[in-house]
Scaffold this motif. Structure first.
Motif, mmCIF file in Angstrom:
data_model
loop_
_atom_site.group_PDB
_atom_site.id
_atom_site.type_symbol
_atom_site.label_atom_id
_atom_site.label_comp_id
_atom_site.label_asym_id
_atom_site.label_seq_id
_atom_site.Cartn_x
_atom_site.Cartn_y
_atom_site.Cartn_z
ATOM 1 N N ASP A 191 45.186 39.443 33.575
ATOM 2 C CA ASP A 191 44.544 38.347 33.520
ATOM 3 C C ASP A 191 43.597 38.130 32.691
ATOM 4 N N PHE A 192 43.527 39.166 31.490
ATOM 5 C CA PHE A 192 42.826 39.391 30.531
ATOM 6 C C PHE A 192 43.283 39.825 29.249
ATOM 7 N N GLY A 193 44.539 39.410 28.835
ATOM 8 C CA GLY A 193 45.046 39.525 27.842
ATOM 9 C C GLY A 193 45.922 40.947 27.547
ATOM 10 N N VAL A 194 45.971 41.504 28.650
ATOM 11 C CA VAL A 194 46.743 42.893 28.730
ATOM 12 C C VAL A 194 47.767 42.662 29.240
ATOM 13 N N ALA A 195 49.125 43.550 28.669
ATOM 14 C CA ALA A 195 50.536 43.386 29.026
ATOM 15 C C ALA A 195 50.942 44.285 30.019
ATOM 16 N N GLN A 196 49.872 44.679 30.982
ATOM 17 C CA GLN A 196 50.250 45.365 32.008
ATOM 18 C C GLN A 196 49.300 44.955 33.324
ATOM 19 N N LEU A 197 49.645 45.196 34.652
ATOM 20 C CA LEU A 197 48.921 44.836 35.662
ATOM 21 C C LEU A 197 47.119 45.494 35.677
ATOM 22 N N ARG A 198 47.445 46.674 35.731
ATOM 23 C CA ARG A 198 46.385 47.656 35.667
ATOM 24 C C ARG A 198 45.172 47.087 36.489
ATOM 25 N N PRO A 199 45.010 47.140 38.035
ATOM 26 C CA PRO A 199 43.921 46.584 38.610
ATOM 27 C C PRO A 199 42.862 47.472 38.528
ATOM 28 N N ARG A 200 41.617 47.204 38.106
ATOM 29 C CA ARG A 200 40.476 48.089 38.116
ATOM 30 C C ARG A 200 39.298 47.400 39.034
ATOM 31 N N PHE A 201 38.710 48.236 39.675
ATOM 32 C CA PHE A 201 37.592 48.088 40.959
ATOM 33 C C PHE A 201 36.317 48.179 39.966
ATOM 34 N N ILE A 202 35.581 47.155 39.956
ATOM 35 C CA ILE A 202 34.331 47.191 39.066
ATOM 36 C C ILE A 202 33.124 47.029 39.767
ATOM 37 N N LEU A 203 32.192 47.769 39.396
ATOM 38 C CA LEU A 203 30.714 47.479 40.036
ATOM 39 C C LEU A 203 29.897 47.045 38.954
ATOM 40 N N VAL A 204 29.225 46.165 39.483
ATOM 41 C CA VAL A 204 28.156 45.386 38.352
ATOM 42 C C VAL A 204 26.880 45.363 39.048
ATOM 43 N N ALA A 205 25.655 45.634 38.615
ATOM 44 C CA ALA A 205 24.527 45.474 39.327
ATOM 45 C C ALA A 205 23.413 45.036 38.252
ATOM 46 N N LEU A 206 22.597 44.062 38.725
ATOM 47 C CA LEU A 206 21.572 43.729 37.624
ATOM 48 C C LEU A 206 20.386 43.591 38.261
ATOM 49 N N ARG A 207 19.294 43.329 37.560
ATOM 50 C CA ARG A 207 17.953 43.180 38.122
ATOM 51 C C ARG A 207 17.961 41.759 38.850
ATOM 52 N N PRO A 208 17.040 41.429 39.769
ATOM 53 C CA PRO A 208 16.741 40.089 40.442
ATOM 54 C C PRO A 208 16.849 39.016 39.609
ATOM 55 N N GLU A 209 15.972 39.330 38.649
ATOM 56 C CA GLU A 209 15.875 38.203 37.466
ATOM 57 C C GLU A 209 16.983 37.737 36.557
ATOM 58 N N ASP A 210 17.972 38.680 36.630
ATOM 59 C CA ASP A 210 18.910 38.415 35.632
ATOM 60 C C ASP A 210 20.358 38.229 36.377
ATOM 61 N N ALA A 211 20.045 38.597 37.663
ATOM 62 C CA ALA A 211 21.751 38.500 38.505
ATOM 63 C C ALA A 211 22.035 36.931 38.670
ATOM 64 N N PRO A 212 21.057 35.805 38.827
ATOM 65 C CA PRO A 212 21.595 34.579 39.186
ATOM 66 C C PRO A 212 22.348 34.030 37.977
ATOM 67 N N TYR A 213 22.237 34.732 36.580
ATOM 68 C CA TYR A 213 22.848 34.257 35.700
ATOM 69 C C TYR A 213 24.369 35.118 35.459
ATOM 70 N N PHE A 214 24.720 35.901 36.205
ATOM 71 C CA PHE A 214 25.955 36.652 36.006
ATOM 72 C C PHE A 214 26.720 35.842 36.821
ATOM 73 N N HIS A 215 28.202 35.753 36.113
ATOM 74 C CA HIS A 215 29.537 35.187 36.480
ATOM 75 C C HIS A 215 30.567 36.014 36.093
ATOM 76 N N TRP A 216 31.219 36.275 37.366
ATOM 77 C CA TRP A 216 32.420 37.359 36.715
ATOM 78 C C TRP A 216 33.458 36.576 35.793
ATOM 79 N N PRO A 217 33.920 37.107 34.920
ATOM 80 C CA PRO A 217 34.801 36.410 33.918
ATOM 81 C C PRO A 217 36.122 35.718 34.758
ATOM 82 N N THR A 218 36.466 34.760 33.993
ATOM 83 C CA THR A 218 37.422 33.886 34.477
ATOM 84 C C THR A 218 38.836 34.465 34.291
ATOM 85 N N PRO A 219 39.694 34.693 35.167
ATOM 86 C CA PRO A 219 41.130 35.117 34.700
ATOM 87 C C PRO A 219 41.711 33.874 33.684
ATOM 88 N N GLN A 220 42.615 34.702 32.691
ATOM 89 C CA GLN A 220 43.213 33.696 31.884
ATOM 90 C C GLN A 220 44.735 33.776 32.170
#
Length: 457
Positions: A191-220
């Motif tokens: 979904d991000f321009g790679v020619a293989q499925l390759r699912p990855r399980f990703i952890l993201v953590a941010l401080r409370p003041e920054d977290a509201p501005y995080f948006h998971w990238p949109t699949p292409q």
């Protein structure tokens, strides 16, 4: 940075993408496109562990992060990373205090890494915290030391399984206690321009003041297929059937499998993966030294094997990169096969950089609410001050029946000490110590590593 003395690796020069040398980084940023683009004035600092051959480092660099430091166990992969991005790389066990000191990087913008996958891989035994290679819980503890603004840790899809829901819950809860808002997301590289499925399980953590501005990238749109992507490399030695092969291989590849030192040479994965490669008219039993020549038979007669250059391109390195992989062919293949695809790292890194700059409108996409409860039984036991009956767990967590709770308890016992008390009122449970390695000197992981250093990867 100078290379280790006495280390003179063979190299495969791969015509790939983006950062030929450190001195051209600023100009390269000017040429890149997309929302993840950052100018030099907006660049953030990063420290990366288990950095491998630089797939994540390259993607994060493109997203605007400057690596202050990286740590990698394998000296050959470290040489690849060091020579291509010119960053400082410490070689050795990331949990060894003699290799590096996380406290030296307190206040870094991003703490990132691709901690070992075998403890959670469906292809393995899924031992989790009982696997000597498990470093996920240890990595989370370094957040308390480094106090970064953001955290990015990636692993295989197996970590998303029900078997590890308690493990995931502990990670979320620990980060919350440290003052971060965290969540997991399963992303598919295709979904991000790679020619293989390759699912990855990703952890993201941010401080409370920054977290509201995080948006998971949109699949292409999935518009990259094996044949068209590799057609020029298959034709490089004059193979007359390159166009025919490209049409036959016009699909998305299965996930590349890098493997570990416990396994044999370079091939494209287990039996099921090899069958998927056959459907794309690729012989997955090995990796070729070169593309087919002018006298090689057609793909319907003899399926070609991929080269190191082809595998690297499938993993997301692009054709103009001039990325050089140190070591012999098997080592090169493992470096590539174990990498986090640069385009995916760039997409997630760009989303984190946006959050750190407070770009866009705030939302609750990354929140500490109910959606972050991965294991209600773990949560109930972790919050209880005493033993809890199974009937209470069923009632409190709305899991339907005793059998469902018992299954959850059985899974939890893999990663946690589960204390059991039998009495007149029936069996009751209490959550004991976490079995995983978080840095304790007496843990079995340290003894295993000291004894089997050359087998761990």
């Amino acid at each position: 940075m100078s290379k280790p003395q006495g280390h003179n690796p063979q190299r495969a020069r791969v015509t790939l993408a983006l950062l030929p040398n450190r001195s051209k980084i600023e100009h390269t940023f000017d040429r890149l496109e997309g929302p993840a683009l950052r100018t030099d004035s907006n660049r953030f600092t990063a420290v990366e562990i288990c950095a491998g051959a630089g797939g994540q480092a390259l993607g994060l660099t493109e997203a605007g992060f400057h690596h202050l430091f990286a740590v990698e166990l394998d000296p050959t992969a470290a040489d690849t990373l060091r020579s291509n991005l010119r960053i400082e790389v410490a070689v050795g066990d990331v949990a060894d205090p003699e290799v590096w000191s996380p406290a030296d990087f307190q206040g870094v913008d991003l703490f990132a890494g691709g901690v070992p996958c075998p403890p959670f891989s469906i292809a393995g035994k899924q031992l989790g915290s009982n696997d000597e290679r498990d470093l996920f819980a240890w990595a989370v503890e370094q957040v308390a030391v480094m106090k970064p603004r953001a955290v990015l840790l990636e692993n295989v899809r197996g970590l998303a399984a029900s078997r590890f829901s308690g493990y995931r819950q502990r990670v979320i809860d620990r980060l919350s206690a440290l003052g971060y808002i965290a969540d997991w997301r399963l992303l598919h590289s295709a979904d991000f321009g790679v020619a293989q499925l390759r699912p990855r399980f990703i952890l993201v953590a941010l401080r409370p003041e920054d977290a509201p501005y995080f948006h998971w990238p949109t699949p292409q749109p999935r518009d990259r297929n094996v044949g068209p992507l590799l057609r020029d490399l298959m034709a490089a030695n004059g193979w007359p059937y390159a166009d025919e092969w490209a049409q036959l291989a016009n699909g998305i590849a299965p996930t590349l499998v890098g493997g570990s030192k416990k396994h044999g040479g370079a091939d494209l994965g287990p039996t099921r993966a090899k069958q998927a490669w056959r459907e794309l008219f690729v012989d997955g039993k090995g990796v070729a030294d070169s593309a087919p020549g002018p006298d090689a038979p057609g793909p319907r007669e003899v399926m070609p094997r991929l080269t190191i250059e082809m595998v690297a391109r499938l993993q997301g390195w692009s054709e103009s990169d001039n990325w050089a992989f140190a070591g012999r062919k098997t080592s090169q293949y493992r470096q590539i096969g174990n990498a986090f695809p640069p385009p995916v790292a760039r997409a997630v890194g760009g989303a984190i950089a946006d959050a750190l700059m407070r770009v866009g409108e705030p939302s609750s996409e990354l929140s500490s609410g109910q959606r972050n409860v991965h294991d209600p039984v773990y949560t109930a036991l972790a919050n209880a001050r005493d033993f809890v009956s199974i009937e209470s767990l069923v009632k409190a967590e709305s899991l339907g029946n005793v059998a469902a709770v018992e299954r959850r308890l059985a899974s939890l016992s893999n990663d946690f000490e589960l204390l059991v008390e039998d009495g007149p009122g029936g069996t009751r449970y209490r959550l004991g110590d976490f079995k995983g390695f978080v840095g304790q000197g007496e843990h079995a992981r340290r003894q295993y590593f000291e004894k089997h250093r050359n087998r761990v990867s």
